[in-house]
Scaffold this motif. Sequence first.
Motif, PDB file in Angstrom:
ATOM      1  N   GLU A 181     -25.569  19.381  69.673  1.00 31.49           N
ATOM      2  CA  GLU A 181     -25.765  20.079  70.945  1.00 31.49           C
ATOM      3  C   GLU A 181     -24.457  20.153  71.718  1.00 31.49           C
ATOM      4  O   GLU A 181     -24.115  21.192  72.298  1.00 31.49           O
ATOM      5  N   LEU A 182     -23.700  19.049  71.737  1.00 31.04           N
ATOM      6  CA  LEU A 182     -22.407  19.063  72.417  1.00 31.04           C
ATOM      7  C   LEU A 182     -21.470  20.079  71.776  1.00 31.04           C
ATOM      8  O   LEU A 182     -20.756  20.812  72.471  1.00 31.04           O
ATOM      9  N   ALA A 183     -21.484  20.122  70.460  1.00 31.61           N
ATOM     10  CA  ALA A 183     -20.604  21.052  69.755  1.00 31.61           C
ATOM     11  C   ALA A 183     -20.982  22.500  70.039  1.00 31.61           C
ATOM     12  O   ALA A 183     -20.115  23.372  70.166  1.00 31.61           O
ATOM     13  N   SER A 184     -22.284  22.772  70.170  1.00 29.11           N
ATOM     14  CA  SER A 184     -22.739  24.151  70.388  1.00 29.11           C
ATOM     15  C   SER A 184     -22.362  24.664  71.767  1.00 29.11           C
ATOM     16  O   SER A 184     -22.225  25.873  71.972  1.00 29.11           O
ATOM     17  N   THR A 185     -22.195  23.756  72.737  1.00 30.21           N
ATOM     18  CA  THR A 185     -21.834  24.183  74.088  1.00 30.21           C
ATOM     19  C   THR A 185     -20.343  24.419  74.244  1.00 30.21           C
ATOM     20  O   THR A 185     -19.898  24.945  75.257  1.00 30.21           O
ATOM     21  N   GLY A 186     -19.578  23.989  73.253  1.00 27.51           N
ATOM     22  CA  GLY A 186     -18.137  24.121  73.353  1.00 27.51           C
ATOM     23  C   GLY A 186     -17.522  23.144  74.336  1.00 27.51           C
ATOM     24  O   GLY A 186     -16.350  23.260  74.707  1.00 27.51           O
ATOM     25  N   ASN A 187     -18.302  22.165  74.763  1.00 24.64           N
ATOM     26  CA  ASN A 187     -17.805  21.185  75.727  1.00 24.64           C
ATOM     27  C   ASN A 187     -16.716  20.324  75.089  1.00 24.64           C
ATOM     28  O   ASN A 187     -16.883  19.816  73.983  1.00 24.64           O
ATOM     29  N   ILE A 188     -15.611  20.137  75.810  1.00 22.09           N
ATOM     30  CA  ILE A 188     -14.498  19.373  75.242  1.00 22.09           C
ATOM     31  C   ILE A 188     -14.816  17.891  75.120  1.00 22.09           C
ATOM     32  O   ILE A 188     -14.030  17.141  74.548  1.00 22.09           O
ATOM     33  N   VAL A 189     -15.975  17.463  75.634  1.00 28.14           N
ATOM     34  CA  VAL A 189     -16.317  16.052  75.525  1.00 28.14           C
ATOM     35  C   VAL A 189     -16.442  15.629  74.060  1.00 28.14           C
ATOM     36  O   VAL A 189     -16.254  14.462  73.723  1.00 28.14           O
ATOM     37  N   LEU A 190     -16.731  16.581  73.177  1.00 26.61           N
ATOM     38  CA  LEU A 190     -16.818  16.248  71.755  1.00 26.61           C
ATOM     39  C   LEU A 190     -15.510  15.651  71.259  1.00 26.61           C
ATOM     40  O   LEU A 190     -15.501  14.744  70.425  1.00 26.61           O
TER      41      LEU A 190
END
Length: 464
Positions: free
Chosen positions: A380-389
């Motif tokens: 889910e984090l990867a799909s949002t493009g969030n840099i937190v990954l």
Amino acid sequence: MSAPQMTVAIDDGGRHATAHVPSQAATLDLRGDTEQDLMTAVFAQAHAEARSSGQTITVAVSGGIDTAPMRLEVDPDQTIRPAPEQTPGQGPVTPNRERPQGRPGGGTPVVRIQAEGTEPSVPVRSPASDPTPESAAVAAEEEDGHAHSPARPLHPMSGLAAPEIAPGAGEPARLGVRGRLNAMFGLRLAPQPQSPEMRLRAAESVITRTLPDFSVMTVANPKGGVGKTPIAVALTQTLANLRGAGTVVCADLGEVGGSLAKRVAVRPPHDNDIPALLAAHPDPRAPIRPSELAQHLTRQPSGEDIIAGRRGGATSVLGRNDAAHLAAIVAQHRDILVADTGNNPLAGSWQWAVTAADAVVVPVPLRWDAADAAEEMITELASTGNIVLQRTIVVITTGPGDAPMVEHDTVEALRELGVPLVARMPFEPLFASGERLALSRLQPHTRAALTRLAEEVVKTITGP
């Protein structure tokens, strides 16, 4: 005339040594129930040899947990001191014996996936777009490991060299054979530059870095019972122990409160929780005195503070604004907020803790349900493009009932998702016991592993 030399080779278990005694031209077997008993027997033999010869003898020791050779001088009056460094022409130095690969030295850090010079048994790689060869496998407990993203080149944790000027290089050894000799005989033998002790000192130096700003470290996995709270508490203790008292706060950001208050050494009073702090200071922008903040926190033995989440008297769950409000207050007088999250990724407090984090630690026991939950969260984090990954550290934890085949599939899935760092923690019985946690009660290898993990957290926050 050179002094007679007694050579001592300690086996890897640290309970048996083979000593060549010059006066007898013979090899003796020396044993001890503990390593300290063994070293006492070694130097009792050395004292006897010095007395019988009436002169100073040199004792060359190699092997044991600290495999680097050392040379000591023993006088007939039982004085012990480091021998002068040998120069060319003085004769051979006792060669260093190689430690068998895969065996950690004296309380080694987190896990390693590969031994130096070998192919990793479990490949952990950065995303396919990474062009650098260093971004392949590595690191955490005894024979497994972790991998770095392109921004942080990968090094084997088991063999990472200390810096050119290693922190604490002038201090006497505290661990291994050298540390025991220092404690027993009042010596000041320095640890070897490449020893596990120097590697831990280098990690401690990283942990004490000045942070660029107030930082949030979040421990998250939507699956319950995976060890989020023990790791959050223990990492907070490790950070506070090295950074100093009053620098770190661990907060229970579960939307309905979790077990944080029950796992710490000093439990908070019933009215010390997040809702009470927010009610007492409704404007997060208003200054708060250190003493006012301290009234709502509970100081722990290692110097960290904790604050409980929503408790029985609260009328609402913790939301995104509540978590942000708490962080704004804590940031006025603390360096780091460690967020222990709940099990609902739809909760506002959970979403704030993950998206606002400067580092996210994801515990994954070797169970299919825990691994699936972590993989879904990271997907889910990867799909949002969030840099937190790119600020995520997955920590594979071991314990009774593990399904070893989970590790390979999980690591491969994380590699495909682009997780930059995977580490492996040794089993800690106190984590699984449900008892209160204190750093002093943890096993030495757990404390060393936590130090290495805390180092990676700080590197994630500050850069390599």
